[in-house]
Motif scaffolding. Structure first.
Motif, PDB file in Angstrom:
ATOM      1  N   SER A  96       0.833  -1.200   0.000  1.00  0.00           N
ATOM      2  CA  SER A  96       0.000   0.000   0.000  1.00  0.00           C
ATOM      3  C   SER A  96       0.869   1.251   0.000  1.00  0.00           C
ATOM      4  O   SER A  96       1.928   1.291   0.631  1.00  0.00           O
ATOM      5  CB  SER A  96      -0.889   0.010   1.244  1.00  0.00           C
ATOM      6  N   ILE A  97       0.410   2.281  -0.714  1.00  0.00           N
ATOM      7  CA  ILE A  97       1.127   3.556  -0.696  1.00  0.00           C
ATOM      8  C   ILE A  97       0.502   4.516   0.304  1.00  0.00           C
ATOM      9  O   ILE A  97       0.940   5.665   0.416  1.00  0.00           O
ATOM     10  CB  ILE A  97       1.197   4.207  -2.092  1.00  0.00           C
ATOM     11  N   LYS A  98      -0.481   4.043   1.045  1.00  0.00           N
ATOM     12  CA  LYS A  98      -1.136   4.880   2.047  1.00  0.00           C
ATOM     13  C   LYS A  98      -0.078   5.404   3.023  1.00  0.00           C
ATOM     14  O   LYS A  98       0.736   4.644   3.544  1.00  0.00           O
ATOM     15  CB  LYS A  98      -2.202   4.098   2.795  1.00  0.00           C
ATOM     16  N   GLY A  99      -0.086   6.699   3.241  1.00  0.00           N
ATOM     17  CA  GLY A  99       0.865   7.324   4.144  1.00  0.00           C
ATOM     18  C   GLY A  99       2.173   7.739   3.489  1.00  0.00           C
ATOM     19  O   GLY A  99       2.985   8.411   4.107  1.00  0.00           O
ATOM     20  N   MET A 100       2.398   7.314   2.234  1.00  0.00           N
ATOM     21  CA  MET A 100       3.620   7.713   1.527  1.00  0.00           C
ATOM     22  C   MET A 100       3.453   9.116   0.963  1.00  0.00           C
ATOM     23  O   MET A 100       2.362   9.485   0.525  1.00  0.00           O
ATOM     24  CB  MET A 100       3.941   6.741   0.382  1.00  0.00           C
ATOM     25  N   LYS A 101       4.525   9.873   0.971  1.00  0.00           N
ATOM     26  CA  LYS A 101       4.515  11.187   0.336  1.00  0.00           C
ATOM     27  C   LYS A 101       4.552  10.993  -1.171  1.00  0.00           C
ATOM     28  O   LYS A 101       5.052   9.984  -1.683  1.00  0.00           O
ATOM     29  CB  LYS A 101       5.710  12.006   0.798  1.00  0.00           C
ATOM     30  N   PHE A 102       4.007  11.987  -1.892  1.00  0.00           N
ATOM     31  CA  PHE A 102       3.937  11.908  -3.346  1.00  0.00           C
ATOM     32  C   PHE A 102       5.305  11.586  -3.949  1.00  0.00           C
ATOM     33  O   PHE A 102       5.426  10.690  -4.784  1.00  0.00           O
ATOM     34  CB  PHE A 102       3.390  13.214  -3.927  1.00  0.00           C
ATOM     35  N   GLN A 103       6.343  12.281  -3.532  1.00  0.00           N
ATOM     36  CA  GLN A 103       7.672  12.068  -4.113  1.00  0.00           C
ATOM     37  C   GLN A 103       8.192  10.663  -3.829  1.00  0.00           C
ATOM     38  O   GLN A 103       8.879  10.068  -4.655  1.00  0.00           O
ATOM     39  CB  GLN A 103       8.668  13.118  -3.619  1.00  0.00           C
ATOM     40  N   GLU A 104       7.826  10.095  -2.688  1.00  0.00           N
ATOM     41  CA  GLU A 104       8.212   8.717  -2.379  1.00  0.00           C
ATOM     42  C   GLU A 104       7.566   7.742  -3.359  1.00  0.00           C
ATOM     43  O   GLU A 104       8.204   6.786  -3.813  1.00  0.00           O
ATOM     44  CB  GLU A 104       7.809   8.350  -0.953  1.00  0.00           C
ATOM     45  N   VAL A 105       6.303   7.992  -3.683  1.00  0.00           N
ATOM     46  CA  VAL A 105       5.594   7.144  -4.644  1.00  0.00           C
ATOM     47  C   VAL A 105       6.278   7.232  -6.013  1.00  0.00           C
ATOM     48  O   VAL A 105       6.579   6.213  -6.639  1.00  0.00           O
ATOM     49  CB  VAL A 105       4.108   7.546  -4.758  1.00  0.00           C
TER      50      VAL A 105
END
Length: 130
Positions: A96-105
């Motif tokens: 899951s990308i929940k909680g990830m910052k946009f740049q991290e994604v």
């Protein structure tokens, strides 16, 4: 007979079907190609698991949260595998990308895209994966 698949282990249904027909001993499974699996959430609420096996991917997105596709290039790999504008990215390679910052994604997707076969795009921008 040689069978191919994109990610992970051979599909269990194929293994079971071949075993039932006594063909498994004659099958050579080819190693999977590197792939990037992205799970999208459609506007209708359906989860869509997509395996990208080559670059460029061919879609653009809006910074989030949520990180949502805005464009899909005509004739692109993204179009071939069913990505549509307006779908939200919810997982990468099953995480899951929940909680990830946009740049991290973006950084995570770009690192994984580098492992795929194909030519890098010269048109990639901060809000696209091409």
């Amino acid at each position: 007979m040689a069978l191919k698949w994109c990610c992970g282990e051979p599909p269990m249904q194929a293994v079971e079907d071949l075993s039932e027909n006594g063909l498994q001993k004659d099958v050579q499974w080819e190693a999977p190609k590197p792939c990037l699996q992205i799970t999208f959430l459609t506007p209708e609420g359906w989860e869509l698991d997509v395996a990208f096996s080559r670059k460029p991917l061919g879609f653009g997105f809006r910074p989030g949260p949520p990180v949502t596709t805005t464009t899909v290039d005509e004739g692109s790999h993204a179009e071939e595998v069913g990505v549509l504008p307006g779908t939200e990215i919810i997982a990468i390679d099953g995480q899951s990308i929940k909680g990830m910052k946009f740049q991290e994604v973006v950084d995570h997707i770009r690192r994984r895209v580098e492992t795929l076969q194909g030519e890098p795009s010269t048109t990639a921008s901060e809000s696209s994966i091409h």
